[in-house]
Motif scaffolding. Structure first.
Motif, PDB file in Angstrom:
ATOM      1  N   PRO A  67       0.825  -1.206   0.000  1.00  0.00           N
ATOM      2  CA  PRO A  67       0.000   0.000   0.000  1.00  0.00           C
ATOM      3  C   PRO A  67       0.863   1.262   0.000  1.00  0.00           C
ATOM      4  O   PRO A  67       1.905   1.311   0.654  1.00  0.00           O
ATOM      5  CB  PRO A  67      -0.803  -0.096   1.295  1.00  0.00           C
ATOM      6  CG  PRO A  67      -0.568  -1.424   1.862  1.00  0.00           C
ATOM      7  CD  PRO A  67       0.610  -2.030   1.184  1.00  0.00           C
ATOM      8  N   ALA A  68       0.408   2.255  -0.732  1.00  0.00           N
ATOM      9  CA  ALA A  68       1.094   3.549  -0.729  1.00  0.00           C
ATOM     10  C   ALA A  68       0.645   4.350   0.496  1.00  0.00           C
ATOM     11  O   ALA A  68      -0.364   4.014   1.129  1.00  0.00           O
ATOM     12  CB  ALA A  68       0.772   4.313  -2.007  1.00  0.00           C
ATOM     13  N   LYS A  69       1.372   5.395   0.783  1.00  0.00           N
ATOM     14  CA  LYS A  69       0.993   6.269   1.884  1.00  0.00           C
ATOM     15  C   LYS A  69      -0.375   6.893   1.583  1.00  0.00           C
ATOM     16  O   LYS A  69      -0.608   7.360   0.472  1.00  0.00           O
ATOM     17  CB  LYS A  69       2.060   7.363   2.059  1.00  0.00           C
ATOM     18  CG  LYS A  69       1.831   8.251   3.247  1.00  0.00           C
ATOM     19  CD  LYS A  69       2.949   9.263   3.399  1.00  0.00           C
ATOM     20  CE  LYS A  69       2.663  10.181   4.563  1.00  0.00           C
ATOM     21  NZ  LYS A  69       3.685  11.213   4.714  1.00  0.00           N
ATOM     22  N   ALA A  70      -1.251   6.914   2.551  1.00  0.00           N
ATOM     23  CA  ALA A  70      -2.592   7.441   2.359  1.00  0.00           C
ATOM     24  C   ALA A  70      -2.594   8.949   2.250  1.00  0.00           C
ATOM     25  O   ALA A  70      -1.739   9.635   2.819  1.00  0.00           O
ATOM     26  CB  ALA A  70      -3.499   7.014   3.526  1.00  0.00           C
ATOM     27  N   GLY A  71      -3.546   9.472   1.498  1.00  0.00           N
ATOM     28  CA  GLY A  71      -3.722  10.910   1.398  1.00  0.00           C
ATOM     29  C   GLY A  71      -3.144  11.503   0.130  1.00  0.00           C
ATOM     30  O   GLY A  71      -2.467  10.831  -0.646  1.00  0.00           O
ATOM     31  N   ARG A  72      -3.406  12.774  -0.043  1.00  0.00           N
ATOM     32  CA  ARG A  72      -2.907  13.492  -1.207  1.00  0.00           C
ATOM     33  C   ARG A  72      -1.460  13.897  -0.997  1.00  0.00           C
ATOM     34  O   ARG A  72      -1.040  14.149   0.127  1.00  0.00           O
ATOM     35  CB  ARG A  72      -3.732  14.759  -1.430  1.00  0.00           C
ATOM     36  CG  ARG A  72      -5.152  14.487  -1.842  1.00  0.00           C
ATOM     37  CD  ARG A  72      -5.928  15.754  -2.019  1.00  0.00           C
ATOM     38  NE  ARG A  72      -5.258  16.612  -3.008  1.00  0.00           N
ATOM     39  CZ  ARG A  72      -5.717  17.767  -3.424  1.00  0.00           C
ATOM     40  NH1 ARG A  72      -6.853  18.237  -2.927  1.00  0.00           N
ATOM     41  NH2 ARG A  72      -5.088  18.471  -4.310  1.00  0.00           N
ATOM     42  N   PRO A  73      -0.709  14.002  -2.095  1.00  0.00           N
ATOM     43  CA  PRO A  73       0.656  14.516  -1.953  1.00  0.00           C
ATOM     44  C   PRO A  73       0.635  15.957  -1.471  1.00  0.00           C
ATOM     45  O   PRO A  73      -0.280  16.721  -1.790  1.00  0.00           O
ATOM     46  CB  PRO A  73       1.213  14.428  -3.375  1.00  0.00           C
ATOM     47  CG  PRO A  73       0.286  13.538  -4.124  1.00  0.00           C
ATOM     48  CD  PRO A  73      -1.033  13.606  -3.439  1.00  0.00           C
ATOM     49  N   ARG A  74       1.639  16.369  -0.726  1.00  0.00           N
ATOM     50  CA  ARG A  74       1.731  17.745  -0.235  1.00  0.00           C
ATOM     51  C   ARG A  74       2.031  18.672  -1.403  1.00  0.00           C
ATOM     52  O   ARG A  74       2.813  18.345  -2.284  1.00  0.00           O
ATOM     53  CB  ARG A  74       2.828  17.878   0.801  1.00  0.00           C
ATOM     54  CG  ARG A  74       2.569  17.026   2.031  1.00  0.00           C
ATOM     55  CD  ARG A  74       3.614  17.297   3.046  1.00  0.00           C
ATOM     56  NE  ARG A  74       2.930  18.065   4.088  1.00  0.00           N
ATOM     57  CZ  ARG A  74       3.503  18.589   5.132  1.00  0.00           C
ATOM     58  NH1 ARG A  74       4.798  18.463   5.290  1.00  0.00           N
ATOM     59  NH2 ARG A  74       2.824  19.245   6.034  1.00  0.00           N
TER      60      ARG A  74
END
Length: 53
Positions: free
Chosen positions: A44-51
């Motif tokens: 799994p990738a890191k959750a959330g939108r990129p900064r």
């Protein structure tokens, strides 16, 4: 019979998470080897939108 005993809840949760997310279950070394073999992300990738920058 496939299993004669019960599996630990944590192991069952890990297997379910990997299966539901279409990811490998195992060590990070194993995941890296599989990723190299298939040429795609298998964890799994890191959750959330990129900064934003």
């Amino acid at each position: 019979m496939l299993f004669q005993g019960t599996l630990e809840k944590a192991l069952v949760d890990e297997i379910r998470g990997a299966t539901n997310g279409n990811y490998v279950a195992g060590s990070s070394r194993f995941a890296a080897e599989i990723a190299a073999a298939v040429g795609r992300r298998v964890e799994p990738a890191k959750a959330g939108r990129p900064r934003s920058t």
